[in-house]
Enzyme design. Structure first.
Site, PDB file in Angstrom:
ATOM      1  N   ASP A  33       2.325  -3.001  12.632  1.00 30.63           N
ATOM      2  CA  ASP A  33       2.265  -1.656  12.412  1.00 30.63           C
ATOM      3  C   ASP A  33       2.136  -1.113  13.897  1.00 30.63           C
ATOM      4  OD1 ASP A  33       1.111   0.354   9.826  1.00 30.63           O
ATOM      5  OD2 ASP A  33       0.893   1.004  12.006  1.00 30.63           O
ATOM      6  N   ASN A  90      -0.190   2.089  -0.462  1.00 30.71           N
ATOM      7  CA  ASN A  90      -0.663   3.218  -0.565  1.00 30.71           C
ATOM      8  C   ASN A  90       0.462   3.927  -1.528  1.00 30.71           C
ATOM      9  OD1 ASN A  90      -3.075   3.025   0.869  1.00 30.71           O
ATOM     10  ND2 ASN A  90      -1.788   3.490   2.823  1.00 30.71           N
ATOM     11  N   VAL A  99       4.963   7.084   4.855  1.00 31.48           N
ATOM     12  CA  VAL A  99       6.494   6.449   4.735  1.00 31.48           C
ATOM     13  C   VAL A  99       6.895   6.028   3.202  1.00 31.48           C
ATOM     14  CG1 VAL A  99       7.898   4.882   5.682  1.00 31.48           C
ATOM     15  CG2 VAL A  99       6.191   5.482   7.091  1.00 31.48           C
ATOM     16  N   HIS A 103       5.978  -0.482   0.990  1.00 28.21           N
ATOM     17  CA  HIS A 103       5.372  -1.509   2.059  1.00 28.21           C
ATOM     18  C   HIS A 103       3.841  -1.989   1.997  1.00 28.21           C
ATOM     19  CE1 HIS A 103       4.608   2.680   3.318  1.00 28.21           C
ATOM     20  NE2 HIS A 103       3.529   2.239   4.006  1.00 28.21           N
TER      21      HIS A 103
HETATM   22  P1  AMP Z   1       1.451   4.377   4.929  1.00 30.75           P
HETATM   23  O1  AMP Z   1       0.565   5.590   5.540  1.00 30.75           O
HETATM   24  O2  AMP Z   1       0.844   3.763   3.812  1.00 30.75           O
HETATM   25  O3  AMP Z   1       2.731   5.097   4.424  1.00 30.75           O
HETATM   26  O4  AMP Z   1       1.893   3.380   5.986  1.00 30.75           O
HETATM   27  C1  AMP Z   1       2.913   3.721   6.885  1.00 30.75           C
HETATM   28  C2  AMP Z   1       2.591   3.066   8.159  1.00 30.75           C
HETATM   29  O5  AMP Z   1       3.472   3.045   8.926  1.00 30.75           O
HETATM   30  C3  AMP Z   1       1.380   3.548   8.994  1.00 30.75           C
HETATM   31  O6  AMP Z   1       0.447   2.647   8.917  1.00 30.75           O
HETATM   32  C4  AMP Z   1       1.976   3.623  10.325  1.00 30.75           C
HETATM   33  O7  AMP Z   1       1.608   3.551  11.198  1.00 30.75           O
HETATM   34  C5  AMP Z   1       3.351   2.828  10.339  1.00 30.75           C
HETATM   35  N1  AMP Z   1       4.280   3.261  11.314  1.00 30.75           N
HETATM   36  C6  AMP Z   1       5.124   4.386  11.178  1.00 30.75           C
HETATM   37  N2  AMP Z   1       6.144   4.332  11.860  1.00 30.75           N
HETATM   38  C7  AMP Z   1       6.330   2.913  12.302  1.00 30.75           C
HETATM   39  C8  AMP Z   1       7.171   2.318  13.216  1.00 30.75           C
HETATM   40  N3  AMP Z   1       8.110   2.903  13.872  1.00 30.75           N
HETATM   41  N4  AMP Z   1       6.916   0.982  13.485  1.00 30.75           N
HETATM   42  C9  AMP Z   1       5.902   0.195  12.688  1.00 30.75           C
HETATM   43  N5  AMP Z   1       5.199   0.993  11.957  1.00 30.75           N
HETATM   44  C10 AMP Z   1       4.999   2.336  11.833  1.00 30.75           C
END
Ligand code: AMP
Length: 117
Positions: A33, A90, A99, A103
């Site tokens: 992450d 989530n 996102v 995941h």
């Molecule tokens: P969520 O909030 O459950 O949708 O998790 C999305 C996660 O993606 C968050 O913990 C972010 O920090 C992570 N994230 C966003 N952009 C990137 C990226 N380019 N590379 C790796 N992790 C990312």
């Protein structure tokens, strides 16, 4: 395989955006992450674009199982399998999803409180 042109995680899966990849196979990509919430914070992502857990169908059963098996193996690889770890999906903004490509968060390497915030 379903992909979304603009989806951030589809772009990581296609190697269009750099990520610290820790595991890849025919179905999954796992990477660190970008904003880690624990010493180990890995995202396990299907190559297939699925926006939220609400979009799952019985056809995804093996894929979801594979995501948890990858989490278990990565926890061992990170040396946190005995100290403890948490696996989190989530679903929707109200639960913290930012996102919209499913995941599995693998978090560990520190004490994790319960209930989560
Ligand atoms: P969520 O909030 O459950 O949708 O998790 C999305 C996660 O993606 C968050 O913990 C972010 O920090 C992570 N994230 C966003 N952009 C990137 C990226 N380019 N590379 C790796 N992790 C990312």
């Amino acid at each position: 395989m379903a992909q979304n042109q603009d989806c951030l995680f589809c772009r990581i899966v296609r190697n269009e955006i750099d990520a610290k990849i820790v595991h890849e196979d025919e179905d999954l990509v796992a990477f660190r992450d970008i904003s880690p919430q624990a010493p180990t914070h890995i995202l396990i992502v299907p190559r297939q674009h699925i926006a939220t857990l609400n979009d799952l169908t019985p056809d995804h059963q093996d894929l979801i199982g594979k995501m948890f098996l990858a989490a278990k193996d990565l926890a061992a690889q990170e040396g946190i399998e005995q100290s403890g770890y948490r696996c989190v999906f989530n679903c929707q903004r109200g639960a913290g999803q930012s996102v919209f490509h499913i995941h599995l968060h693998l978090l560990g390497g520190r004490a994790l409180n319960w209930p989560p915030g």
